[in-house]
Design a protein around this motif. Structure first.
Motif, PDB file in Angstrom:
ATOM      1  N   SER B  46      -3.316  -2.947   7.301  1.00 46.88           N
ATOM      2  CA  SER B  46      -4.508  -2.295   7.860  1.00 46.88           C
ATOM      3  C   SER B  46      -4.784  -2.812   9.264  1.00 46.88           C
ATOM      4  CB  SER B  46      -5.727  -2.569   6.991  1.00 46.88           C
ATOM      5  OG  SER B  46      -5.536  -2.043   5.708  1.00 46.88           O
ATOM      6  N   ASP B 166      -4.491   5.040   6.347  1.00 47.88           N
ATOM      7  CA  ASP B 166      -4.571   3.703   5.748  1.00 47.88           C
ATOM      8  C   ASP B 166      -4.832   3.836   4.255  1.00 47.88           C
ATOM      9  OD1 ASP B 166      -4.743   1.069   5.170  1.00 47.88           O
ATOM     10  OD2 ASP B 166      -6.477   0.637   6.453  1.00 47.88           O
ATOM     11  N   GLU B 167      -3.775   3.757   3.475  1.00 50.35           N
ATOM     12  CA  GLU B 167      -3.854   3.888   2.016  1.00 50.35           C
ATOM     13  C   GLU B 167      -4.730   5.073   1.600  1.00 50.35           C
ATOM     14  OE1 GLU B 167      -3.625   0.589  -0.424  1.00 50.35           O
ATOM     15  OE2 GLU B 167      -3.629  -0.893   1.195  1.00 50.35           O
TER      16      GLU B 167
HETATM   17 MG   LIG Z   1      -5.506  -2.533   3.936  1.00 50.75          MG
END
Ligand SMILES: [Mg+2]
Ligand SMILES: Nc1ncnc2c1ncn2[C@@H]1O[C@H](COP(=O)(O)OP(=O)(O)OP(=O)(O)O)[C@@H](O)[C@H]1O
Lengths: 362, 247
Positions: B46, B166-167
């Motif tokens: 991240s 991000d995910e």
């Molecule tokens: Mg992360």
């Protein structure tokens, strides 16, 4: 009748009436002792209500001279009848009272209008309020359009209280937003200074602030910051802003960090992030304490009396304090309390309405 | 000029206080390339992609996005954020605005599009993520999968050149993962430059040009998906893959 049959299914079970009875019984008369307590409570409430009604209505005197009240056992509303103009308009010239009344109604209208979500656009609200203020000042001050000039020192009563409240909030709210944002600034010096200012003001009693601005400042710097009324309003606004800033900041603090990050990622710069994403949500979250703060500041307006401004409460004091009505102070204060109650209660109900409305948009 | 990479990261360091979250990370992403980043929790994935649109400031090294270096000049950062869309794990839709307003606001304010044009574009992208019928609802009224598709549409409305994820599926219930991945696959097919942090290995196999494995703030291994999954070179990669693929 139609309401009832609309709510209840027509084929309600036959035992329904007794179900209500059972429910009431189990709530209020579960044991002989608590049944007795219930009865005693009812009797006490009834007794208080009966005496209140007797005093306020049945035995009350509504018109006439002070002598008419002396014989009566109930309330002397005649004092309100005789002195309501003083309470509403203060020392404003008698034959011009219609102007003060109109100005007051104008402000109440503008407040009412800005409560309607339909008008919630920066442009519309700005036009409404600029027009409202211009109209208010034109009516109250006069000196143009054939209206005689009435100096600020003669303004008073409920009209003045409402004016001070509205001006305090209109100046204080933007100041509060600015202070809240400054206290969260990324520059430590700026954040510290904002914090110091907020905490400093919050550590001072309102009376001190009002005294400093109304009495001390003219001695140190004659003519600074305008008339006494202006200075008092600025002091009230500063006081309001310090508390309201923390309310807004707590609203901002409660938002997930992702909200600001998402706004950044879309390329919105600081002011737009605040105006479109952060502050609208912060205000929603801070609505209940904001309504409380508004109610408090509405009451605090009465403090201006101490620096010699003739607000609603001060006018009330004058209304019974002139000798012949001296005995009717309770009636005057009950009436003042009633007027305050109407305003603050409406404010609270409006807050509850806003909360319901905003829950939809969540 | 065509050889200029979309993103060039050179020897990046990032500290949180004394903790080094990224050390000497270098990575170049070509235009139209799809890069998948994976790695254990806390490895700095991240942090790395948040440096690309400067949600985090790096401490050493350089990042160039579309030829513009990222530094303290805010005008440049706003310019870069306009070109880089981002989709978050928690969607981060604005709850006080309708879906349509969520999508149309930034183009109107940042790109100065007239409202009608911005709303028409928003409807176009909402159709692409297959939820035009939700346009007038509020985010709270949508399922997680729907919200994430709106978040993708919102980012696309800015017509970005690069998309960061991000995910995007890890906060979703399992049955909603595929509807979001389908949208991302479609986006990849259109040639969007994409950097995705994800543990969806099926997605990585299908669309990635390169898969990057990070651990403890460094890039451990970079390989095309075939080699990455078939024949990982590093022990740490193998250990990680055996864990992730075990599910
Ligand atoms: Mg992360
Ligand atoms: N704002 C912050 N302040 C301090 N430390 C942070 C902060 N953000 C991240 N870290 C630390 O930096 C390291 C890398 O975090 P990062 O969020 O990049 O990991 P990640 O690979 O995305 O992990 P995950 O898979 O759990 O999302 C972690 O050890 C984390 O604790």
């Amino acid at each position: 009748m139609s309401e009832v049959s609309g709510d209840l299914p027509l084929d309600a079970p036959a035992g329904r009436g007794s179900a209500v009875y059972d429910d009431l019984k189990s709530r209020f008369f579960p044991t002989p002792l608590s049944g007795l307590a219930t009865l005693a409570g009812l009797a006490l409430a009834g007794w208080i209500l009966w005496h209140a009604l007797q005093w306020a209505l049945f035995d009350a005197v509504f018109t006439g001279p002070p002598e008419a009240c002396r014989e009566a056992a109930g309330a002397c509303w005649a004092v309100i009848h005789a002195r309501w103009r003083l309470m509403f308009f203060g020392l404003y010239p008698h034959e011009e009272h219609w102007r003060s009344a109109l100005a007051c109604l104008l402000f109440l209208g503008v407040i009412g209008a800005s409560c309607m979500p339909r008008l919630w656009q920066a442009g519309r609200l700005a036009v409404l309020w600029i027009a409202g203020f211009a109209g208010f000042l034109l009516l109250m001050r006069g000196g143009v359009l054939g209206l005689s000039y009435v100096p600020q020192e003669k303004w008073g009563g409920l009209t003045l209280s409402i004016f001070i409240f509205v001006a305090t909030v209109l100046i204080g709210m933007p100041l509060a937003v600015a202070l809240a944002l400054l206290r969260r600034a990324s520059l430590p010096l700026v954040a510290r200074l904002a914090g110091l200012l907020i905490d400093g003001i919050r550590s001072l009693p309102l009376i001190t602030i009002l005294f400093a601005l109304a009495v001390v400042l003219p001695i140190l710097a004659p003519g600074a910051l305008g008339s006494k009324l202006t200075r008092v309003i600025l002091g009230m606004a500063l006081f309001f802003a310090a508390y309201q800033a923390e309310i807004i900041r707590s609203g901002i603090q409660s938002l997930p960090a992702g909200q600001e990050e998402a706004a950044k990622a879309l390329g919105l710069h600081y002011w737009r992030r605040m105006a479109k994403v952060i502050l609208p949500q912060a205000f929603r979250r801070a609505l209940p304490p904001t309504i409380s703060q508004l109610a408090i500041i509405f009451m605090e307006v009465a403090m201006v009396m101490i620096v010699g401004i003739f607000d609603f409460l001060a006018s009330g004091n004058a209304a019974y304090g002139s000798g012949e009505w001296n005995f009717a102070n309770v009636e005057v204060y009950v009436f003042i309390a009633l007027v305050y109650f109407v305003f603050v209660f409406s404010l609270s109900r409006y807050g509850a309405y806003l909360e319901r409305r905003m829950r939809v948009g969540k | 000029m065509t050889a200029q990479p979309a993103i060039r990261i050179d020897r990046l360091d990032k500290f949180y206080g004394h903790y080094q979250a990224l050390s000497q990370v270098s990575l170049s992403v070509a235009k139209g390339e799809k890069v998948v980043i994976c790695g254990p929790s806390g490895s700095g994935k991240s942090t790395l992609i948040r440096c690309i649109n400067r949600l985090e400031e790096h401490d050493a090294g350089t990042i160039d996005v579309l030829g513009t270096p990222l530094d303290d000049r805010t005008a440049q950062i706003d310019g870069i954020r306009r070109e880089v869309g981002m989709v978050f794990q928690n969607f981060n839709l604005f709850p006080h605005m309708t879906i349509l307003e969520n999508c149309a606001m930034a183009p109107m304010l940042v790109r100065r599009q007239p409202r009608r044009e911005a709303e028409a574009a928003a409807m176009h992208f909402l159709e692409k993520v297959r939820i035009p019928e939700q346009a007038l609802k509020y985010p709270g009224e949508l399922s997680g999968g729907q919200q994430q598709r709106v978040a993708i549409a919102r980012a696309l409305c800015m017509r970005p050149t690069i998309m960061l994820f991000d995910e995007p599926t890890s906060a979703l219930d399992p049955e909603m993962v595929s509807e979001v991945l389908d949208v991302m696959v479609a986006l990849a097919k259109e040639g969007m430059t994409m950097v995705c942090v994800t543990h969806e290995m099926g997605f990585a196999r299908q669309v990635a040009d390169r898969v990057i494995f990070m651990d403890r703030g460094t890039i451990v291994e970079t390989a095309p998906p075939g080699a990455f999954f078939g024949n990982p070179r590093h022990e740490r990669t193998r250990a990680f893959l055996s864990q992730v693929l075990a599910h």
